[in-house]
Scaffold this motif. Sequence first.
Motif, PDB file in Angstrom:
ATOM      1  N   VAL A  61      54.365  -8.029 -46.079  1.00  0.00           N
ATOM      2  CA  VAL A  61      54.833  -6.796 -46.709  1.00  0.00           C
ATOM      3  C   VAL A  61      56.346  -6.850 -46.927  1.00  0.00           C
ATOM      4  N   ALA A  62      57.079  -7.380 -45.951  1.00  0.00           N
ATOM      5  CA  ALA A  62      58.534  -7.448 -46.045  1.00  0.00           C
ATOM      6  C   ALA A  62      59.008  -8.390 -47.152  1.00  0.00           C
ATOM      7  N   LYS A  63      58.225  -9.411 -47.480  1.00  0.00           N
ATOM      8  CA  LYS A  63      58.670 -10.428 -48.435  1.00  0.00           C
ATOM      9  C   LYS A  63      58.313 -10.126 -49.892  1.00  0.00           C
ATOM     10  N   TYR A  64      57.608  -9.031 -50.157  1.00  0.00           N
ATOM     11  CA  TYR A  64      57.219  -8.758 -51.540  1.00  0.00           C
ATOM     12  C   TYR A  64      58.410  -8.666 -52.489  1.00  0.00           C
ATOM     13  N   ASP A  65      59.503  -8.105 -52.043  1.00  0.00           N
ATOM     14  CA  ASP A  65      60.637  -7.894 -52.944  1.00  0.00           C
ATOM     15  C   ASP A  65      61.758  -8.902 -52.764  1.00  0.00           C
ATOM     16  N   GLU A  66      61.515  -9.952 -51.986  1.00  0.00           N
ATOM     17  CA  GLU A  66      62.508 -11.010 -51.828  1.00  0.00           C
ATOM     18  C   GLU A  66      62.384 -12.014 -52.970  1.00  0.00           C
ATOM     19  N   MET A  67      63.377 -12.870 -53.098  1.00  0.00           N
ATOM     20  CA  MET A  67      63.322 -13.967 -54.052  1.00  0.00           C
ATOM     21  C   MET A  67      63.374 -15.279 -53.282  1.00  0.00           C
ATOM     22  N   PRO A  68      62.540 -16.251 -53.552  1.00  0.00           N
ATOM     23  CA  PRO A  68      61.413 -16.091 -54.468  1.00  0.00           C
ATOM     24  C   PRO A  68      60.379 -15.142 -53.868  1.00  0.00           C
ATOM     25  N   PRO A  69      59.659 -14.458 -54.736  1.00  0.00           N
ATOM     26  CA  PRO A  69      58.718 -13.450 -54.250  1.00  0.00           C
ATOM     27  C   PRO A  69      57.477 -14.063 -53.606  1.00  0.00           C
ATOM     28  N   ALA A  70      56.831 -13.255 -52.795  1.00  0.00           N
ATOM     29  CA  ALA A  70      55.547 -13.641 -52.213  1.00  0.00           C
ATOM     30  C   ALA A  70      54.448 -13.299 -53.212  1.00  0.00           C
ATOM     31  N   TYR A  71      53.392 -14.059 -53.208  1.00  0.00           N
ATOM     32  CA  TYR A  71      52.225 -13.791 -54.055  1.00  0.00           C
ATOM     33  C   TYR A  71      51.015 -13.645 -53.148  1.00  0.00           C
ATOM     34  N   ARG A  72      50.799 -12.425 -52.650  1.00  0.00           N
ATOM     35  CA  ARG A  72      49.688 -12.132 -51.740  1.00  0.00           C
ATOM     36  C   ARG A  72      49.084 -10.798 -52.145  1.00  0.00           C
ATOM     37  N   TRP A  73      47.794 -10.821 -52.408  1.00  0.00           N
ATOM     38  CA  TRP A  73      47.108  -9.613 -52.845  1.00  0.00           C
ATOM     39  C   TRP A  73      45.997  -9.215 -51.881  1.00  0.00           C
ATOM     40  N   ALA A  74      45.872  -7.917 -51.677  1.00  0.00           N
ATOM     41  CA  ALA A  74      44.705  -7.334 -51.029  1.00  0.00           C
ATOM     42  C   ALA A  74      43.649  -7.201 -52.119  1.00  0.00           C
ATOM     43  N   VAL A  75      42.435  -7.658 -51.856  1.00  0.00           N
ATOM     44  CA  VAL A  75      41.357  -7.578 -52.833  1.00  0.00           C
ATOM     45  C   VAL A  75      40.486  -6.376 -52.482  1.00  0.00           C
ATOM     46  N   CYS A  76      40.417  -5.422 -53.417  1.00  0.00           N
ATOM     47  CA  CYS A  76      39.695  -4.172 -53.176  1.00  0.00           C
ATOM     48  C   CYS A  76      38.649  -3.945 -54.266  1.00  0.00           C
ATOM     49  N   LEU A  77      37.561  -3.291 -53.882  1.00  0.00           N
ATOM     50  CA  LEU A  77      36.565  -2.873 -54.869  1.00  0.00           C
ATOM     51  C   LEU A  77      37.150  -1.725 -55.685  1.00  0.00           C
ATOM     52  N   LYS A  78      37.080  -1.831 -57.010  1.00  0.00           N
ATOM     53  CA  LYS A  78      37.580  -0.744 -57.852  1.00  0.00           C
ATOM     54  C   LYS A  78      36.787   0.535 -57.638  1.00  0.00           C
ATOM     55  N   SER A  79      35.500   0.403 -57.405  1.00  0.00           N
ATOM     56  CA  SER A  79      34.634   1.569 -57.302  1.00  0.00           C
ATOM     57  C   SER A  79      34.935   2.438 -56.088  1.00  0.00           C
ATOM     58  N   SER A  80      35.354   1.830 -54.981  1.00  0.00           N
ATOM     59  CA  SER A  80      35.547   2.588 -53.744  1.00  0.00           C
ATOM     60  C   SER A  80      36.920   2.424 -53.108  1.00  0.00           C
ATOM     61  N   GLY A  81      37.681   1.412 -53.531  1.00  0.00           N
ATOM     62  CA  GLY A  81      38.959   1.114 -52.898  1.00  0.00           C
ATOM     63  C   GLY A  81      38.824   0.301 -51.624  1.00  0.00           C
TER      64      GLY A  81
END
Length: 191
Positions: A61-81
């Motif tokens: 979470v801390a590295k999302y806005d650093e350079m170079p940026p982190a590329y990590r995604w939470a995968v969620c169902l669109k229907s329910s979150g």
Amino acid sequence: MRCQPGTRPITTPRLLLRRFTLADAKPMFDGWASDAQQVRYLLWNPHETVQDSIDFLRPWVAKYDEMPPAYRWAVCLKSSGELIGSICCNFHDGDEDPHPGYVFARSAAGQGYAHEAVVGMLDYMVRAAGAEVFWAEHAKENTASGKVLRRVGFVHDHEEIHESNDHTRRWPSFACRLDAAQFKADIPVVF
């Protein structure tokens, strides 16, 4: 890569890929992080407590806005979150080629979510970041992951041995390569 757009939301027909937050620790712990079977081919060991998952997510979470940026995604169902997995692109030892990785909750297995998330993430990395070559590894015994990689265009390049960060586990793996021109985006992706 031509640019560093960072981790932005990605949508596919059934999924939303978004940034992790610390509030994701409990569903991550319950979904896969504490499941030894689901993390057996990852570099880290199963989490024993929700606090382990919080501590694990905190640097992401801390590295999302650093350079170079982190590329990590939470995968969620669109229907329910509902949070069902994690997908990332890592860069190893100064290598400019991204290395995708993913893990999903056991309840999400066999439903095509890994394929859909991989297509979404690769499409983003090609079109938004300008990635030209990807490298991915999967344990020889993890044939399901190998099938996901082959379906989007990865080809076997060589074999290697992976070891957990704490050096307690080792497993033979296939290293696979994907040139962006060979990427098979077979679903619509929006970012």
